[in-house]
Motif scaffolding. Structure first.
Motif, mmCIF file in Angstrom:
data_model
loop_
_atom_site.group_PDB
_atom_site.id
_atom_site.type_symbol
_atom_site.label_atom_id
_atom_site.label_comp_id
_atom_site.label_asym_id
_atom_site.label_seq_id
_atom_site.Cartn_x
_atom_site.Cartn_y
_atom_site.Cartn_z
ATOM 1 N N GLY A 160 41.708 37.578 24.739
ATOM 2 C CA GLY A 160 40.416 37.815 25.362
ATOM 3 C C GLY A 160 40.230 39.276 25.672
ATOM 4 O O GLY A 160 40.937 40.148 25.141
ATOM 5 N N VAL A 161 39.270 39.573 26.563
ATOM 6 C CA VAL A 161 38.921 40.945 26.922
ATOM 7 C C VAL A 161 38.523 40.954 28.394
ATOM 8 O O VAL A 161 37.880 40.023 28.875
ATOM 9 C CB VAL A 161 37.752 41.480 26.063
ATOM 10 C CG1 VAL A 161 37.318 42.857 26.547
ATOM 11 C CG2 VAL A 161 38.137 41.542 24.598
ATOM 12 N N PHE A 162 38.939 42.033 29.109
ATOM 13 C CA PHE A 162 38.367 42.222 30.446
ATOM 14 C C PHE A 162 37.630 43.556 30.468
ATOM 15 O O PHE A 162 38.056 44.531 29.844
ATOM 16 C CB PHE A 162 39.436 42.136 31.539
ATOM 17 C CG PHE A 162 40.382 43.296 31.617
ATOM 18 C CD1 PHE A 162 40.103 44.406 32.416
ATOM 19 C CD2 PHE A 162 41.577 43.286 30.911
ATOM 20 C CE1 PHE A 162 40.980 45.463 32.497
ATOM 21 C CE2 PHE A 162 42.462 44.341 30.992
ATOM 22 C CZ PHE A 162 42.161 45.433 31.785
ATOM 23 N N ASN A 163 36.502 43.579 31.183
ATOM 24 C CA ASN A 163 35.598 44.731 31.203
ATOM 25 C C ASN A 163 35.483 45.293 32.615
ATOM 26 O O ASN A 163 35.541 44.563 33.596
ATOM 27 C CB ASN A 163 34.195 44.349 30.726
ATOM 28 C CG ASN A 163 34.196 43.821 29.305
ATOM 29 O OD1 ASN A 163 34.246 42.621 29.097
ATOM 30 N ND2 ASN A 163 34.127 44.707 28.347
ATOM 31 N N LEU A 164 35.318 46.612 32.674
ATOM 32 C CA LEU A 164 34.985 47.310 33.905
ATOM 33 C C LEU A 164 33.686 48.069 33.679
ATOM 34 O O LEU A 164 33.541 48.771 32.656
ATOM 35 C CB LEU A 164 36.098 48.279 34.317
ATOM 36 C CG LEU A 164 37.461 47.657 34.644
ATOM 37 C CD1 LEU A 164 38.479 48.746 34.958
ATOM 38 C CD2 LEU A 164 37.351 46.683 35.811
ATOM 39 N N TYR A 165 32.747 47.948 34.599
ATOM 40 C CA TYR A 165 31.428 48.571 34.468
ATOM 41 C C TYR A 165 31.273 49.600 35.583
ATOM 42 O O TYR A 165 31.589 49.323 36.754
ATOM 43 C CB TYR A 165 30.316 47.528 34.574
ATOM 44 C CG TYR A 165 30.474 46.376 33.587
ATOM 45 C CD1 TYR A 165 29.935 46.434 32.313
ATOM 46 C CD2 TYR A 165 31.189 45.230 33.958
ATOM 47 C CE1 TYR A 165 30.087 45.375 31.429
ATOM 48 C CE2 TYR A 165 31.346 44.173 33.078
ATOM 49 C CZ TYR A 165 30.791 44.249 31.808
ATOM 50 O OH TYR A 165 30.937 43.205 30.929
ATOM 51 N N GLY A 205 32.754 43.895 37.088
ATOM 52 C CA GLY A 205 33.819 43.533 36.163
ATOM 53 C C GLY A 205 33.638 42.132 35.647
ATOM 54 O O GLY A 205 32.901 41.312 36.216
ATOM 55 N N SER A 206 34.299 41.862 34.550
ATOM 56 C CA SER A 206 34.245 40.524 33.967
ATOM 57 C C SER A 206 35.477 40.313 33.116
ATOM 58 O O SER A 206 36.129 41.267 32.697
ATOM 59 C CB SER A 206 32.981 40.340 33.114
ATOM 60 O OG SER A 206 33.010 41.204 31.986
ATOM 61 N N ALA A 207 35.772 39.021 32.878
ATOM 62 C CA ALA A 207 36.884 38.653 32.007
ATOM 63 C C ALA A 207 36.409 37.579 31.053
ATOM 64 O O ALA A 207 35.713 36.636 31.449
ATOM 65 C CB ALA A 207 38.077 38.165 32.826
ATOM 66 N N ARG A 208 36.767 37.728 29.792
ATOM 67 C CA ARG A 208 36.362 36.784 28.748
ATOM 68 C C ARG A 208 37.613 36.303 28.033
ATOM 69 O O ARG A 208 38.534 37.088 27.780
ATOM 70 C CB ARG A 208 35.423 37.444 27.729
ATOM 71 C CG ARG A 208 34.243 38.198 28.346
ATOM 72 C CD ARG A 208 33.572 39.061 27.287
ATOM 73 N NE ARG A 208 32.588 39.970 27.856
ATOM 74 C CZ ARG A 208 31.288 39.727 27.910
ATOM 75 N NH1 ARG A 208 30.820 38.587 27.417
ATOM 76 N NH2 ARG A 208 30.458 40.598 28.437
#
Length: 647
Positions: free
Chosen positions: A394-399, A308-311
């Protein structure tokens, strides 16, 4: 009201109406026959009275011949008797509806009456009129003899007439009795038919439905009722069967439905747990990095994501800068550290307020999407916008390493979480701005304190200097020495006041304007001292908290102030480096420098270094000062930016 042509109401109405019409016809026939019988009886009575009247006339003529009578009275009496006979005979011929009286209209009866009338009018009546008008007994005797000769035949005709009417009366009486018997039979048959009709059309269907409902109440869902007719009860039976089929299907699939509802409830409970856990965490006081770190940790665990990440969005450059991440390789981070808004699925999600987008990496179009996720081995990626008041932050991602199908409910949960994180970030920024405002208010307070203390002290020193000048001009050495002592004490007091106020002195920097503020400070230094200045800014990254940017600017300003006061430099350069590792600021000059060993003991000369170090520690940075005599000074500030999520 709508009535079906083949409905039960039409059948019942038709049946009852038919029986009513038949009964009405039978009753009307009976009434008609009884009325005729009553008229015939009256006619028979009057016809019988004619025989008595004929015999009475014959007897009257015979008595008139034997007895001496009053001729006038005899004539009047005989004329009256003839008139009465005429009246009765006329009533028989005309009939009388008021009595009622009517001669039957059967064949022979009317002819017999007409014959009697003709005989009376043409034979008997003239004899009686002649007898009534006879002038002497001889004429009367002759008339009596003539009347006697015809009366027997006339009476015989009367008897035949009466007999005919009596036979007709008897026949009509038999017809009346037959009609009454038929009415009784009709009532019995009609009752039986109605009972049979209502049993077949009402009682039996109701009984079948009642039995079906009873068996249904005993959980016999295989129960069906026969559809016996095409009417309302038939529709009820068919509806009951459809209901039974539906209930049977519901009962047969009850366990499956319960299991489905249980799964739905478990899914809802899971969503509520996620939302509650994240909401509870976001309510805790944290900085932006800690908020994003804890948020990503909880969401990644709840969704079983591999990474995961947050931008956050840099509003000035419109770039998405990664601030926290977990499970991502260095190559991935190097490539995805900064994304332009609108680039790839992450940038597209940032453009749509509150949206959650899914990317199937295996079928992605790499003309519009980066291939970084595919090279990292991910098969599914979700990108959810972080928003506040419909504004993208912003955006948060789940991989996911495996192909993952995220349904609409999970997408809604992710979108809700993105909104909560956006609100928390915005609240954090608002709190930071509130703190800045408080600092600004404190500066105004310090300014007033400077005016009330330092400014007044300087005014006092100015007066003392004037007094010293006057004492020197007049050669008063003692007064001059006294004034010098007062000047020294005033300067020391002012110096102590300044040092105390320096600890509390603050400045405010507009959000995302750090580079411009540093450039403005360099311009002021160049204008004041003529020193050559240079600013070098490289890299890109998410903006710092407003308080952190303010402290960085103060450190740079303090370093430039030391250059102006102590370094005697000809050139000053400031470099700013941004990246995934954080922010690095370096200030270099070519001045006289100093001996680093004296930094800890010489507080007066190096109070600025102490203040800079204190500011750096306050925002979690690392401060270092390097210098040597004749070789200038280098001030370095290292501020970590990206925080990793512990796994």
């Amino acid at each position: 009201m709508f009535i079906r042509s083949s409905g039960l109401s039409v059948k019942i109405t038709g049946m009852l109406l038919g029986f009513f019409l038949v009964a009405l016809a039978a009753i009307a026939t009976t009434l008609f026959i009884s009325w005729h019988l009553e008229g015939a009886a009256a006619a028979i009575n009057d016809a019988g009275s004619l025989r008595m009247r004929v015999y009475s006339l014959a007897h009257r003529l015979a008595r008139a011949e034997l007895d001496t009578v009053d001729r006038a009275a005899f004539t009047a009496d005989l004329t009256l008797r003839v008139a009465e006979f005429d009246e009765v005979l006329g009533v028989l011929r005309r009939g009388d509806a008021t009595r009622p009286l009517a001669v039957p209209r059967e064949e022979g009866i009317r002819e017999a009456l007409d014959h009697l009338a003709d005989e009376w009018v043409h034979r008997l009546r003239p004899i009686l009129i002649e007898a009534a008008n006879a002038p002497d007994p001889v004429g009367l005797h002759r008339s009596a003899l003539e009347f006697d000769g015809t009366v027997q035949a006339y009476v015989g005709a009367l008897n035949d007439f009466v007999s005919r009417m009596e036979h007709s009366y008897a026949r009509n009486t038999n017809v009346l009795r037959t009609s009454q018997v038929l009415l009784i039979a009709l009532a019995v048959i009609g009752t039986i038919l109605l009972l049979r009709f209502f049993f077949l059309t009402v009682v039996r269907p109701v009984f079948e439905l009642h039995e079906g409902v009873k068996r249904m109440g005993q959980e016999d869902f295989d129960t069906r009722v026969p559809v016996l007719s095409d009417d309302e009860f038939g529709e009820l039976s068919a509806g009951f069967n459809r209901m039974a089929v539906h209930l049977q299907n519901v009962y047969d699939t009850l366990e499956e439905r319960v299991a489905l509802k249980t799964r739905n409830l478990e899914e809802k409970n899971r969503e509520l747990e996620i939302l509650y856990d994240v909401a509870a965490f976001l309510r805790e006081p944290n900085d932006v990095d800690s908020l994003c770190k804890g948020f990503l940790e909880r969401v990644q665990k709840a969704m079983n994501a591999s990474a995961g990440s947050a931008r956050l969005l840099d509003l000035e450059s419109r770039n998405l800068c990664m601030i926290v991440h977990d499970g991502l390789g260095e190559d991935f981070l190097e490539s995805e550290e900064v994304l332009a808004c609108g680039e790839c699925v992450c940038g597209e999600a940032a453009q749509g307020s509150g949206r959650s987008l899914m990317l199937d990496v295996r079928n992605a179009n790499f003309d519009v999407t980066r291939d970084t996720c595919m090279r990292a081995g991910f098969q599914t990626v979700s990108a959810t916008s972080i928003t506040s008041n419909k504004r993208a932050l912003g955006v948060f991602n789940l991989y996911f390493n495996q192909a993952q199908e995220i349904d609409a409910a999970d997408r809604q949960v992710l979108e809700t979480l993105g909104q909560q994180l956006g609100i928390a970030i915005e609240n954090q920024r608002l709190h930071a701005r509130e703190r800045e405002l408080a600092v600004s208010e404190e500066r105004n307070l310090l300014a007033r304190e400077l005016h009330d203390s330092i400014a007044q002290g300087l005014a006092f020193l100015n007066l003392q200097v004037q007094m010293l000048q006057r004492a020197l001009d007049e050669g008063r050495a003692g007064d001059a020495q006294t004034t010098v002592d007062m000047l020294r004490r005033g300067i020391e007091e002012s110096y102590e006041d300044v040092r105390e106020l320096l600890v509390h002195f603050r400045t405010r920097v507009k959000q995302q304007d750090l580079d411009a503020a540093i450039a403005a400070a360099l311009r002021r230094l160049a204008e004041q001292t003529g020193v050559a200045t240079d600013l070098d800014v490289q890299g890109d990254g998410a903006p710092l908290d407003p308080e952190a940017e303010t402290q960085v600017l103060y450190i740079v300003q303090e370093a430039l102030s030391n250059v102006r006061k102590h370094a005697g430099a000809s050139t000053v350069s400031v470099s700013v480096r941004r990246g995934r590792g954080g922010l690095a600021v370096t200030v270099r000059d070519d001045g006289v420098g100093f001996v680093e060993e004296r930094e800890a003991t010489d507080n007066e000369a190096h109070i600025g270094l102490h203040i800079m170090r204190e500011r750096a520690l306050r925002i979690g940075g690392q401060f270092a000062a390097r210098s040597s005599p004749g070789r200038g000074t280098e001030i370095r500030l290292q501020l970590p930016r990206t925080l990793r999520v512990e796994t």
